[in-house]
Write a protein that holds these residues in place. Structure first.
Motif, PDB file in Angstrom:
ATOM      1  N   GLN A  39      -6.444  14.856   3.218  1.00 29.18           N
ATOM      2  CA  GLN A  39      -7.501  14.380   4.117  1.00 29.18           C
ATOM      3  C   GLN A  39      -7.668  12.855   4.005  1.00 29.18           C
ATOM      4  O   GLN A  39      -7.828  12.165   4.999  1.00 29.18           O
ATOM      5  N   ALA A  40      -7.640  12.361   2.763  1.00 31.89           N
ATOM      6  CA  ALA A  40      -7.858  10.925   2.537  1.00 31.89           C
ATOM      7  C   ALA A  40      -6.771  10.094   3.207  1.00 31.89           C
ATOM      8  O   ALA A  40      -7.063   9.123   3.917  1.00 31.89           O
ATOM      9  N   VAL A  41      -5.519  10.494   3.012  1.00 30.66           N
ATOM     10  CA  VAL A  41      -4.423   9.685   3.557  1.00 30.66           C
ATOM     11  C   VAL A  41      -4.392   9.792   5.084  1.00 30.66           C
ATOM     12  O   VAL A  41      -4.140   8.815   5.791  1.00 30.66           O
ATOM     13  N   HIS A  42      -4.722  10.975   5.598  1.00 31.02           N
ATOM     14  CA  HIS A  42      -4.726  11.164   7.047  1.00 31.02           C
ATOM     15  C   HIS A  42      -5.814  10.330   7.706  1.00 31.02           C
ATOM     16  O   HIS A  42      -5.595   9.644   8.699  1.00 31.02           O
ATOM     17  N   LYS A  43      -7.003  10.368   7.098  1.00 29.22           N
ATOM     18  CA  LYS A  43      -8.139   9.633   7.653  1.00 29.22           C
ATOM     19  C   LYS A  43      -7.853   8.127   7.676  1.00 29.22           C
ATOM     20  O   LYS A  43      -8.161   7.421   8.624  1.00 29.22           O
ATOM     21  N   LYS A  44      -7.212   7.654   6.603  1.00 31.37           N
ATOM     22  CA  LYS A  44      -6.989   6.213   6.479  1.00 31.37           C
ATOM     23  C   LYS A  44      -5.847   5.720   7.378  1.00 31.37           C
ATOM     24  O   LYS A  44      -5.895   4.608   7.895  1.00 31.37           O
ATOM     25  N   HIS A  45      -4.828   6.550   7.568  1.00 33.50           N
ATOM     26  CA  HIS A  45      -3.612   6.028   8.204  1.00 33.50           C
ATOM     27  C   HIS A  45      -3.231   6.658   9.537  1.00 33.50           C
ATOM     28  O   HIS A  45      -2.223   6.266  10.119  1.00 33.50           O
ATOM     29  N   ARG A  46      -4.002   7.598  10.026  1.00 37.29           N
ATOM     30  CA  ARG A  46      -3.525   8.309  11.222  1.00 37.29           C
ATOM     31  C   ARG A  46      -3.382   7.390  12.431  1.00 37.29           C
ATOM     32  O   ARG A  46      -2.579   7.653  13.312  1.00 37.29           O
ATOM     33  N   ARG A  47      -4.158   6.300  12.455  1.00 42.40           N
ATOM     34  CA  ARG A  47      -4.098   5.415  13.627  1.00 42.40           C
ATOM     35  C   ARG A  47      -2.987   4.392  13.547  1.00 42.40           C
ATOM     36  O   ARG A  47      -2.704   3.712  14.522  1.00 42.40           O
ATOM     37  N   SER A  48      -2.425   4.219  12.373  1.00 44.35           N
ATOM     38  CA  SER A  48      -1.457   3.101  12.266  1.00 44.35           C
ATOM     39  C   SER A  48      -0.046   3.530  12.654  1.00 44.35           C
ATOM     40  O   SER A  48       0.258   4.676  12.778  1.00 44.35           O
TER      41      SER A  48
END
Lengths: 175, 69
Positions: free
Chosen positions: B60-69
């Motif tokens: 969840q943490a990695v998805h939330k932080k990087h999904r837009r990049s």
């Protein structure tokens, strides 16, 4: 918070907001504050900034730092003195050419653009700088001092261009 | 070995201003490296779960932080 800001400082902040808009930056960065200060500079700030700090020089220095993962020359030198060599890591970033800023996040209704944590710190730091120097109003040079004291990317870029906190304090006659 | 010795010596005798600036600079650099590495992994078809395991954080943490990049 803005009631004690001088008119010039308020104009500089407005220009910073406009510059962030033009850059399609999702936030107002310290970089934009510096452009604001530069374009609205009066006799005092112009003298402090000197002739080396021009919009072109700033843009170029920030662009160079950005390609290296937000590291100024000053940062690179500090890292070297600590025995840390990051050149190969930053070279990999340059090669990838960071698409981050090329794809700004657009908001519906699009009006609100927040200050970045660094630029928020710079604006509140300016209040402290003014108080420390016994100034009645918060001038653009107090924002400049706060940016320099903040130690972020913008302070490193200014140091690259020959400006540091002590130099500005001396130029203002405040020791 | 020499590198480690140099690093320790430098860290011990260094000007705090240099040391602190170096730490702040590394923190910024780290964010860019993380973004670049996650992007690279995604481009190579890695699922978020596997990226999260390698980074030592939750999916969840990695998805939330990087999904837009």
């Amino acid at each position: 918070m803005f009631e004690k800001f001088s008119r010039r400082t308020v104009r500089a902040v407005h220009t910073a907001v406009r510059t962030a808009q033009q850059d399609d930056s999702p936030t107002i960065e310290e970089e934009h504050l510096l452009f604001g200060i530069l374009s609205e500079a009066g006799p005092v700030s112009r003298r402090v900034l000197g002739s080396r700090i021009t919009p072109e020089a700033l843009r170029e220095a920030f662009a160079r730092a950005r390609r290296r993962g937000d590291l100024s020359e000053t940062d690179m030198a500090a890292l070297r003195r600590m025995g840390i060599d990051v050149r190969s890591a930053t070279a990999a970033l340059e090669w990838r050419d960071e698409p981050r800023r090329a794809r700004p996040r657009r908001r519906f209704g699009g009006g609100h653009r927040p200050f970045s944590p660094d630029s928020k710190r710079a604006l509140s730091g300016a209040v402290a700088e003014a108080r420390e120097m016994g100034a009645r109003r918060i001038e653009d040079v107090h924002v400049l001092l706060a940016v320099l004291r903040g130690g972020g990317l913008a302070s490193g870029v200014l140091t690259d261009l020959g400006l540091d906190y002590q130099a500005v304090r001396r130029a203002l006659g405040g020791g | 070995m020499t590198d480690t010795t140099e690093l320790v010596t430098a860290a011990a005798g260094a000007d705090p201003a240099d040391g602190l600036r170096a730490v702040a600079a590394l923190r910024r650099l780290l964010e860019h490296l993380e973004a670049a590495q996650v992007r690279n992994a995604r481009e190579q078809g890695w699922p978020w779960q596997r990226i999260a395991v390698e980074l030592g954080v939750t999916r969840q943490a990695v998805h939330k932080k990087h999904r837009r990049s």
